[in-house]
Enzyme design. Sequence first.
Site, short mmCIF file in Angstrom:
data_model
loop_
_atom_site.label_atom_id
_atom_site.label_comp_id
_atom_site.label_asym_id
_atom_site.label_seq_id
_atom_site.Cartn_x
_atom_site.Cartn_y
_atom_site.Cartn_z
N SER A 100 0.84 -1.19 0.00
CA SER A 100 0.00 0.00 0.00
C SER A 100 0.88 1.24 0.00
CB SER A 100 -0.88 0.01 1.25
OG SER A 100 -0.06 0.22 2.38
N LYS A 101 0.19 2.38 -0.13
CA LYS A 101 0.92 3.66 -0.18
C LYS A 101 1.63 3.96 1.13
CE LYS A 101 -2.25 5.60 -3.42
NZ LYS A 101 -3.62 6.01 -3.24
N ARG A 102 1.23 3.25 2.17
CA ARG A 102 1.90 3.46 3.45
C ARG A 102 3.38 3.14 3.32
NH1 ARG A 102 0.43 -0.11 8.34
NH2 ARG A 102 2.25 0.52 9.54
N TYR A 103 3.70 2.18 2.48
CA TYR A 103 5.09 1.75 2.36
C TYR A 103 5.78 2.25 1.10
CZ TYR A 103 3.75 -1.25 6.18
OH TYR A 103 3.31 -1.72 7.39
N ALA A 104 5.05 2.25 0.00
CA ALA A 104 5.70 2.65 -1.25
C ALA A 104 4.95 3.82 -1.85
CB ALA A 104 5.72 1.48 -2.22
#
Length: 475
Positions: free
Chosen positions: A243-247
């Site tokens: 998810s955007k949390r990581y990438a």
Amino acid sequence: MGVRVRFAPSPTGFFSLGNARTALFNWLFARHEGGEFLLRIEDTDKERSTKEFEEDVIAGLRWIGLDWDGSITRQSERLDLYEKYLRQLVAERKAYHCFCTEEELEAEYQGFLSQGLIPKYSGKCSHLKEEEVQTKLKSGLPSVIRIVMPSKTAVFNDIIRGKIEFKTELFGDIIIAKGFRSPLYNFAAVVDDFEMQVTDVIRGEDHLSNTPKQMIIQEALGFPSVHYAHLPLILGPDRKKLSKRYAAASINDFRREGYIPEAMVNFLALLGWHPERDREVLSRAEIVSEFSLKRVQKASAVYNEEKLNWLNANYLKNMDANKFIEVLKPFVPGEWLLEKDLLHRALPLVRERITKLSEFSGLADYFFSVPEYAKELLIWKEGTLERTTESLREIAESLEKISARQFNKEAVQSALDPLTLKFGRGEVYWPLRAALSGRVASPGPLELTEAFGKTETLSRIMLALEKIKSSESMV
Ligand code: GLU
């Protein structure tokens, strides 16, 4: 004919890391095999497709150097083609118009569920007589086009996952178009893969269940089948879908943050593929020459930002200096670029310490302007301003004796050796380093003196002395 693969993004979102990995694996396969890599924009969803997203994909592909062969194919420009094939299927009664309303469908679905069955379309409209269909169409009743789904087991040999079987009757008669000029993904993809003479379809594992549907459409149209390879998912460190949390949302965000394409390609390649002997740092040419779908794993890949940072730092450290300055351009003030010589001297010292290009300016600013700092920074440990003044004065005197041409690390060190005996190393090297960088942490003083040269080194020592003096006279 050699292999022909395609990358077929839908411009309904930014160019994600997962899509970039799919594009890369297609490109690597094509380049390794000496085949062709095609780019097809799947923009038939008019509401969700935007030019901005398309541009994001194209910019991202260019950035990581995935050149495509021929011109870009846009599905929105090929509606005549899809219409031709849709009409063919309807004429052959392999597809039909369906006029069921949402309420009817919902009621049907609930009916299946209540009997403990997997819901699917009942096929009701396939029994409509031709005249009925024409009357309904003429009266403008909304309709979609469904394909007649045969009851069979679709089998294919996935290059990565081996033999895969699907019972097609579970799908029911799926919708392949909303109208003759509004094909849906599965249908348009099959038509294009055929028309573009694609030999191998390489895409994410999330498309696995589309493959049997596409095989049925192919068969109905009389097209030959193609090879399939479904790439493993990319998970986040939490082992859930990345998810955007990581990438970052777009691969271009990695560019804006200061990652370089060499590192990005190396990193993406290792998300599911690995070379023999598990090497980690591989050039693009090495990856192309060693790439094989046979070495792509079935298990999900896990996104690891530390690895990306490590690779990026590694590439930055080893990059040719001129090229480094080229890629650094967007990340530093324009004035710095005019001072090429200074930039070249700062480079080896700063690049050791960064993982991304965006960190460069924060660590190099004191090369380009005299730093601001408090005079206390010049004091080594428990020392005093008096002692620091004394040491800096003697440092200046000793350095003065070295000629500008011989002003290098070794010469500076020998000039300062006697002073370290008198003051101790800390009391010589700390104030010197602080006077040059104005920072608590920086490259070592000898490296800095060499990078600055004689004039600038002495001038900064003088400024440090003045700083101490002016503050003394204020007391
Ligand atoms: N447009 C589809 C996607 O972006 C392409 C899937 C495929 O490669 O067939 O996921």
